[in-house]
Design an enzyme around this catalytic site. Sequence first.
Site, PDB file in Angstrom:
ATOM      1  N   SER A 253      44.622 -33.452  58.799  1.00  0.00           N
ATOM      2  CA  SER A 253      44.602 -34.619  57.923  1.00  0.00           C
ATOM      3  C   SER A 253      45.817 -34.586  56.974  1.00  0.00           C
ATOM      4  O   SER A 253      46.950 -34.490  57.440  1.00  0.00           O
ATOM      5  CB  SER A 253      43.265 -34.671  57.181  1.00  0.00           C
TER       6      SER A 253
ATOM      7  N   ASP B 229      37.872 -41.047  65.230  1.00  0.00           N
ATOM      8  CA  ASP B 229      38.618 -40.593  64.055  1.00  0.00           C
ATOM      9  C   ASP B 229      39.126 -41.771  63.218  1.00  0.00           C
ATOM     10  O   ASP B 229      39.515 -42.805  63.760  1.00  0.00           O
ATOM     11  CB  ASP B 229      39.822 -39.783  64.543  1.00  0.00           C
TER      12      ASP B 229
ATOM     13  N   HIS C 141      36.720 -37.609  62.327  1.00  0.00           N
ATOM     14  CA  HIS C 141      37.907 -37.013  61.705  1.00  0.00           C
ATOM     15  C   HIS C 141      37.795 -35.497  61.574  1.00  0.00           C
ATOM     16  O   HIS C 141      38.783 -34.783  61.737  1.00  0.00           O
ATOM     17  CB  HIS C 141      38.092 -37.652  60.324  1.00  0.00           C
TER      18      HIS C 141
END
Length: 317
Positions: A120, A263, A290
Site C-alpha cells: 500500500s 482490492d 487490499h
Amino acid sequence: MNEEQLSVEKLLTEPDYDSEGFVDYIYDGHTYKLWYGRIGSSNAIPALVLHGGPGGNHHNLVAFQALADERPVIFYDQLGCGKSDRPDNSSLWTAERYFDEVKAIRDGLNLKKYHLIGHSWGTTLAVGFAAKNPAGILSISLHSPILSFPYYINHIAPILKQGLSGLNGKAGQVIDDYELRGVGTKNDYDEACLELMKGHVTNTWPLPEAMKKLIAARNPAIHDMMIASDSELNVLGNLKTVNVTSQLSTLNIPVLMTCGSDDVCTPAYTKWQSGFANNAQYYIIQGSAHMTPVDKPLELLGLQRAFLKEVENVSNE
C-alpha cells in the site's frame, strides 16, 4: 481447525524476533528512534518490509515472517508509527521526508544487498526511496501498490464509489457528501465506509489479531495530514499530488506487483502501474481485498518466495 488454518493463524501472530531494537534517525537537527525487528539469522540476502498507512505499522504484514526460513526478514515502524518515536510535529508528515528516513534503517542495520517489500503506502515509500538510493537493492515487491495518487483519485476512486450498493445505491455519494461537502449523517457515512472496508479493504471477518493490533497502534494524526479522509476514496491531504511512476521507470531491477481481486488498488490500476517498470511481474490474488497479507497470506507468500528465488538465481548466473 485444519493444518492450513493453523499455519495461517501462526503466520498472523507477532513473531519472536531474533533481534529487535532502535536505530537513530537524524533529521533537521533532531535525533529520532526508529524501531525494527529482525527474524532469521542466516547470511542470506535479507528482505526489508515497508508498511502502509500512512500512520500504520508493521502488524498487518507479519505474514512475511514465513520467509525467514530462507533469509532474514526485517520489519520496521515508520517515524510516528507503532513502536517508533512519535514526535508532535506535523511538518514531518510528508512523502519526501519519509523517503529520506529509510536510509537510516538501511545504514543502521548495515544492509549492503537486500530486497525491498512494500504494501500500500509502503509501495510509494519503496519506489520513492529506491529511486534516490538504488545501491544494493536486488528487487522491489509492490503489493497493492499506489504509486500515483492523482491517477487513483481521478480514475480509480470514482469506479469504487459507483460500485458501492449500500444505502440504496448511494453509499458513494454519501461518502462524497460527508467528506467533500460536509453534509449528511455520521451514521450513514460510517455505514458506507464499513461497506467499502468489508468489500475492498479486508475480506477477513471477524478481524484477526494482526489487524486489531494495526488499528490499535496506528497514528491518526499522520493519516489526517497525508490522506485526510477515513474512506481514502478522497485523498485530500498532502499525498494528493504524489506520483512516483516516473521514478519507478528509472529502476533497472526486477519488480513484483500483486493485488487482490477486490482490492481498492484494483487489478486494472495495478496493471497500469506495472507498465512503468522495466522488468515487472504482475499477479492478481483471487478472493482477496487490499490486505492480501491477511486475506490470502499463503498465496501471497508463494508468489513472493518464488520471485525472490528467481531474482537470486538470475543474479548468480
